[in-house]
Enzyme design. Sequence first.
Site, mmCIF file in Angstrom:
data_model
loop_
_atom_site.group_PDB
_atom_site.id
_atom_site.type_symbol
_atom_site.label_atom_id
_atom_site.label_comp_id
_atom_site.label_asym_id
_atom_site.label_seq_id
_atom_site.Cartn_x
_atom_site.Cartn_y
_atom_site.Cartn_z
ATOM 1 N N HIS A 89 -21.351 -11.372 -30.654
ATOM 2 C CA HIS A 89 -19.913 -11.106 -30.611
ATOM 3 C C HIS A 89 -19.625 -9.644 -30.284
ATOM 4 O O HIS A 89 -18.524 -9.165 -30.537
ATOM 5 C CB HIS A 89 -19.270 -11.447 -31.971
ATOM 6 C CG HIS A 89 -19.330 -12.919 -32.291
ATOM 7 N ND1 HIS A 89 -19.427 -13.408 -33.568
ATOM 8 C CD2 HIS A 89 -19.323 -14.005 -31.488
ATOM 9 C CE1 HIS A 89 -19.462 -14.730 -33.544
ATOM 10 N NE2 HIS A 89 -19.414 -15.121 -32.295
ATOM 11 N N HIS A 90 -20.626 -8.932 -29.753
ATOM 12 C CA HIS A 90 -20.376 -7.504 -29.496
ATOM 13 C C HIS A 90 -19.285 -7.337 -28.450
ATOM 14 O O HIS A 90 -18.617 -6.311 -28.376
ATOM 15 C CB HIS A 90 -21.653 -6.775 -29.077
ATOM 16 C CG HIS A 90 -22.083 -7.024 -27.664
ATOM 17 N ND1 HIS A 90 -22.598 -8.232 -27.249
ATOM 18 C CD2 HIS A 90 -22.044 -6.233 -26.558
ATOM 19 C CE1 HIS A 90 -22.868 -8.162 -25.947
ATOM 20 N NE2 HIS A 90 -22.545 -6.972 -25.509
ATOM 21 N N LYS A 120 -19.737 -16.301 -23.723
ATOM 22 C CA LYS A 120 -19.782 -17.010 -22.444
ATOM 23 C C LYS A 120 -21.134 -17.671 -22.250
ATOM 24 O O LYS A 120 -22.167 -17.089 -22.559
ATOM 25 C CB LYS A 120 -19.554 -15.978 -21.322
ATOM 26 C CG LYS A 120 -19.373 -16.581 -19.965
ATOM 27 C CD LYS A 120 -17.935 -16.956 -19.715
ATOM 28 C CE LYS A 120 -17.762 -17.790 -18.468
ATOM 29 N NZ LYS A 120 -18.143 -19.200 -18.625
ATOM 30 N N LYS A 160 -28.161 -11.272 -20.103
ATOM 31 C CA LYS A 160 -27.768 -11.475 -18.707
ATOM 32 C C LYS A 160 -26.417 -10.802 -18.423
ATOM 33 O O LYS A 160 -26.270 -10.054 -17.464
ATOM 34 C CB LYS A 160 -27.655 -12.994 -18.490
ATOM 35 C CG LYS A 160 -27.443 -13.441 -17.086
ATOM 36 C CD LYS A 160 -27.252 -14.965 -17.003
ATOM 37 C CE LYS A 160 -28.409 -15.772 -17.530
ATOM 38 N NZ LYS A 160 -28.312 -17.209 -17.177
ATOM 39 N N LYS A 201 -24.174 -20.536 -25.636
ATOM 40 C CA LYS A 201 -24.662 -21.704 -24.905
ATOM 41 C C LYS A 201 -24.321 -22.950 -25.688
ATOM 42 O O LYS A 201 -24.235 -22.928 -26.916
ATOM 43 C CB LYS A 201 -26.181 -21.618 -24.730
ATOM 44 C CG LYS A 201 -26.732 -22.495 -23.637
ATOM 45 C CD LYS A 201 -26.311 -21.957 -22.286
ATOM 46 C CE LYS A 201 -27.259 -22.187 -21.187
ATOM 47 N NZ LYS A 201 -27.140 -21.232 -20.105
ATOM 48 N N SER A 241 -18.336 -16.705 -12.647
ATOM 49 C CA SER A 241 -17.501 -17.229 -13.738
ATOM 50 C C SER A 241 -16.544 -16.144 -14.237
ATOM 51 O O SER A 241 -15.392 -16.411 -14.568
ATOM 52 C CB SER A 241 -18.375 -17.669 -14.917
ATOM 53 O OG SER A 241 -18.840 -18.977 -14.727
#
Length: 473
Positions: A66-67, A72, A96, A108, A364
């Site tokens: 949550h930094h 995503k 990534k 994920k 995205s």
Amino acid sequence: MSTNTNYSFFKNVEKNFDKAAVFTNWDNGVLRQIKECNSVYQMRFPIKRESGEVVTIEAYRVQHSHHKTPCKGGIRFSIAVDQDEVMALAALMTYKCAIVNVPFGGAKGGIKIRPKDYTPYELEKITRRYTSELIKKSFIGPGIDVPAPDYGTGEREMAWILDTYVAMRPGEIDAAGCVTGKPVSQGGVRGRREATGLGVFYGLNEVCNTQWLMDKVGLPLGIKGKRVCVQGLGNVGSHAAKFCSEGGAKIVGLAEFEGAIYNYDGLDVDAVIEHRKKTGSILDFPGATNFAKSQDALEMDCDILIPAALESVIHAENAGNVKAKIIGEAANGPLTGDADDILNRKGVLIVPDMYLNAGGVTVSYFEWLKNLSHVRYGRLEKRFTENLNHHLVMQVEEMTGKAMNKVERNLIMQGPDEISLVRSGLEETMITATREIVEIWQGNPAVPDMRTAAYICAINKVATSYAELGIFP
Ligand code: GLU
């Protein structure tokens, strides 16, 4: 798949992280916080099949970090899904995003099903139920957590997710940003479908244009003429193969579930895809040699091997047989830790997943920005730029007394449209990321491989972001 059933994908990600962490100056508490998964949501829900049978579905959403928010990452439909796998993939998403400067935390999702065993109606029910479970626990939203396609999912599933979200959150103005990889008609962005495969090409192209890297593997500069094998012809593999071939590489090997094919003189990727559509198999493609197993492609004679299917396909038992000098990890985690060690010892250049396949999440990000701004890329400036360019062309023609030919004129005059902006943004992102990673690697002779350099890059960025939040001293 690795024959070792005790293999933990998440532990392997942690091992790679630790290998890189020693090259950074962050204290152990900071590093431990970065490594952990922040939230793990495991769910079970019932679905009534068309036959009337009730089945229990096992599913997950993991938010690794949550930094930065939103989190995503894709959602996969696969029978191999388990908590360890989703945690590992979520962690890779954090690193990534950091490497390609996409301001998201990693996440994920996974639903443990074999999609082929379900009808489209049942898949829709499963996807919609999964989405409402996420909404109930605040695990989805344009500012919270934004899913996307992954193995076994695509635009259709993303449209179902959006529709469920909109139905349950009426009036939310930015609702379209709750999921990416949508069809263009549902707020998707042009260029998202092929983004991961195109990113793999841009990344490998830059790698092949880097003298220092080519000297390491003893190959000539440039992707042109390099012999490439691609394992997996799904969305990522087929586009990676197509763009590599358009870029001048020779696709000599291709593999799918049913087996693999090889032709030293090169394969026409579109023709192979067409052949598979017609016959149901890539085998027996005219002029190519058949191989019984998909895994055979991993051991084919080539310069660049691109595993583009699932994780752990190269492991202790087959790593020694890999003949490629470069492995481009289009899939997430295609090498086990053992395979990594064996191949690094052999001097193979492993271009790591969490940077090479970052094209999907990069585009995205562009889609999410489009959704939040509620306007198509290029809409405002396209005609303005074209008018301006038209004047410039006329000036040049007047000054030189020479008329431009039609091709030149069209090239210079065109204003930016969505697809060209998205692609150039992706190309810039992949080139910059490659150079940053190579610089870290070149800058420290003790850094053993490109994956470690990529992790160092990611760790420094995530830790800096925590530090800037004032969480770490
Ligand atoms: N599933 C893709 C990945 O592993 C894309 C994720 C996204 O677009 O959020 O990178």
